[in-house]
Design a protein around this motif. Structure first.
Motif, PDB file in Angstrom:
ATOM      1  N   GLY A  63       0.810  -1.226   0.000  1.00  0.00           N
ATOM      2  CA  GLY A  63       0.000   0.000   0.000  1.00  0.00           C
ATOM      3  C   GLY A  63       0.841   1.273   0.000  1.00  0.00           C
ATOM      4  O   GLY A  63       2.028   1.254   0.331  1.00  0.00           O
ATOM      5  N   GLU A  64       0.176   2.383  -0.341  1.00  0.00           N
ATOM      6  CA  GLU A  64       0.910   3.646  -0.453  1.00  0.00           C
ATOM      7  C   GLU A  64       1.524   4.046   0.886  1.00  0.00           C
ATOM      8  O   GLU A  64       0.923   3.883   1.956  1.00  0.00           O
ATOM      9  CB  GLU A  64       0.009   4.760  -0.998  1.00  0.00           C
ATOM     10  CG  GLU A  64      -1.047   5.252  -0.047  1.00  0.00           C
ATOM     11  CD  GLU A  64      -1.774   6.468  -0.631  1.00  0.00           C
ATOM     12  OE1 GLU A  64      -2.650   6.253  -1.486  1.00  0.00           O
ATOM     13  OE2 GLU A  64      -1.470   7.603  -0.211  1.00  0.00           O
ATOM     14  N   HIS A  65       2.732   4.559   0.780  1.00  0.00           N
ATOM     15  CA  HIS A  65       3.465   4.977   1.985  1.00  0.00           C
ATOM     16  C   HIS A  65       4.693   5.789   1.581  1.00  0.00           C
ATOM     17  O   HIS A  65       5.086   5.782   0.414  1.00  0.00           O
ATOM     18  CB  HIS A  65       3.922   3.755   2.800  1.00  0.00           C
ATOM     19  CG  HIS A  65       4.949   2.916   2.095  1.00  0.00           C
ATOM     20  ND1 HIS A  65       4.643   2.097   1.028  1.00  0.00           N
ATOM     21  CD2 HIS A  65       6.291   2.791   2.277  1.00  0.00           C
ATOM     22  CE1 HIS A  65       5.730   1.497   0.599  1.00  0.00           C
ATOM     23  NE2 HIS A  65       6.761   1.900   1.322  1.00  0.00           N
ATOM     24  N   THR A  66       5.305   6.426   2.546  1.00  0.00           N
ATOM     25  CA  THR A  66       6.633   7.003   2.352  1.00  0.00           C
ATOM     26  C   THR A  66       7.585   6.185   3.224  1.00  0.00           C
ATOM     27  O   THR A  66       7.162   5.537   4.187  1.00  0.00           O
ATOM     28  CB  THR A  66       6.702   8.480   2.791  1.00  0.00           C
ATOM     29  OG1 THR A  66       6.345   8.554   4.184  1.00  0.00           O
ATOM     30  CG2 THR A  66       5.764   9.363   1.977  1.00  0.00           C
ATOM     31  N   ASP A  67       8.856   6.223   2.884  1.00  0.00           N
ATOM     32  CA  ASP A  67       9.842   5.495   3.688  1.00  0.00           C
ATOM     33  C   ASP A  67      10.367   6.416   4.792  1.00  0.00           C
ATOM     34  O   ASP A  67      10.676   7.577   4.524  1.00  0.00           O
ATOM     35  CB  ASP A  67      11.009   5.019   2.806  1.00  0.00           C
ATOM     36  CG  ASP A  67      10.565   3.949   1.807  1.00  0.00           C
ATOM     37  OD1 ASP A  67       9.488   3.361   1.994  1.00  0.00           O
ATOM     38  OD2 ASP A  67      11.316   3.703   0.835  1.00  0.00           O
TER      39      ASP A  67
END
Ligand code: GA4
Length: 329
Positions: A202-206
């Motif tokens: 799923g969409e995310h930032t690191d």
């Protein structure tokens, strides 16, 4: 990963999303041997928070050796793979991502790789498997970390700050890095559901400073552009893709973009990716770098330690905006 089609759609509602048939051709390509790379890296981080690296110096043999070992692992019987799980956060995971209820059409191995060597817990995970796997992981990480440091040094030069100001965070023997091997099995049931997609990751930032991704030639990775639109990234198994992470967004006071990304499952082709997440030492203070701030520029973020951030990140859902609590109003 053993799954029956009914189970697939009980647990993973396929999402309706506009189908991007055309792959996005605007991803910046950085040639690491180009003397102007530093300027192009800074622009790519500002415009996208994402770029592709060619002439990276990591040998195809190292990449191929690790890919072969990892695929061998993912093709083991489920009961064997589960001996390396559950991912807490390190270990083998299947469908569940993180501790807060996120799921995806994925199985993975998440390893802790402080100071180039994989940590005791992660060594234990690989102990069941041939020594050759462990060596392939360690050699790969060593080479990718070296390349990541070169990128950070060029980036620092491009920003006009001291060359080692960013790379020292990964070079520090206490740097807190991790490594992820992802296998996205094909999902043939998707073919019957035209216009629907299945989330692989799923969409995310690191959360870290930078992430270095290499995948096989299967599409699936999408990034979110500054204008909020999502575009599919053309795969390139001979290159690396670099993501700006949340910590680097903070250090550059928002000048660099911690890029939102996600992976969609493919109906016919397995996707395999390996990602090195370069994080600082746990006690490192993360804050906008004074050397980057223009005169009179407002700081957008509070200072926090990487430990604070990681702690808060692990309590969040994948799609959460993890930096919000650290923003200065
Ligand atoms: C996203 C980036 C890396 O894959 C990761 C992920 C981590 C995990 O899989 O355990 C997290 C996720 C990631 C951020 C929010 C939390 C923690 C899953 C999750 C829901 C290894 C990382 O460092 O942060």
């Amino acid at each position: 990963m053993v799954v029956q089609s009914q189970l697939v759609f009980d647990h993973f509602a396929p999402i309706k999303s506009c189908k991007h048939t055309a792959l996005f051709t605007g991803i910046p390509v950085i040639d690491l041997s180009d003397p102007e790379a530093k300027t192009h890296i800074v622009k790519a981080c500002e415009d996208f928070g994402f770029f592709k690296v060619v002439n990276h110096g990591v040998s195809d043999d190292l990449i191929g050796a690790l890919e072969a070992q990892a695929l061998k692992f993912f093709h083991l019987p489920q009961s064997e793979k589960e001996k390396a799980g559950p991912a807490d956060p390190f270990g083998y995971g299947s469908k569940r991502i993180g501790p807060n209820g996120d799921v995806g059409w994925i199985e993975y191995l998440l390893l802790n790789t402080n100071h180039e060597l994989i940590s005791e817990k992660s060594l234990f995970i690989l102990r069941e498997n041939p020594e050759i796997f462990r060596c392939a992981v360690e050699e790969y990480i060593l080479a990718v970390k070296k390349m990541a440091c070169e990128v950070l040094e060029a980036m620092a030069e491009g920003l006009g700050i001291e060359k080692h100001d960013l790379s020292r965070l990964l070079k520090d023997e206490r740097s807190d890095c991790c490594f992820r091997l992802n296998h996205y099995p094909p999902c043939p049931e998707l073919e019957a559901l035209s216009g629907r997609n299945l989330i692989g990751f799923g969409e995310h930032t690191d959360p870290q400073i930078i992430s270095v991704l290499r995948s096989n030639n299967t599409t699936g990775l999408h990034i979110c552009l500054r204008d909020g639109s999502w575009v599919p990234v053309p795969p390139d198994q001979r290159s690396f893709f670099i993501n700006v992470g949340d910590s680097l967004q903070v250090m550059t006071n928002g000048r660099f973009n911690s890029v939102k990304h996600k992976v969609l499952a493919d109906p016919t082709k397995p996707r395999f990716s390996m990602i090195y997440f370069g994080g600082p030492p746990l006690n490192e203070k993360i804050a906008p770098l004074a050397s980057i701030l223009e005169e009179g520029e407002q700081r957008l973020y509070k200072e926090f330690t990487w430990w604070d951030y990681k702690n808060s990140a692990y309590k969040s859902r994948l799609a959460a905006c993890r930096l919000r609590p650290f923003e200065l109003k």
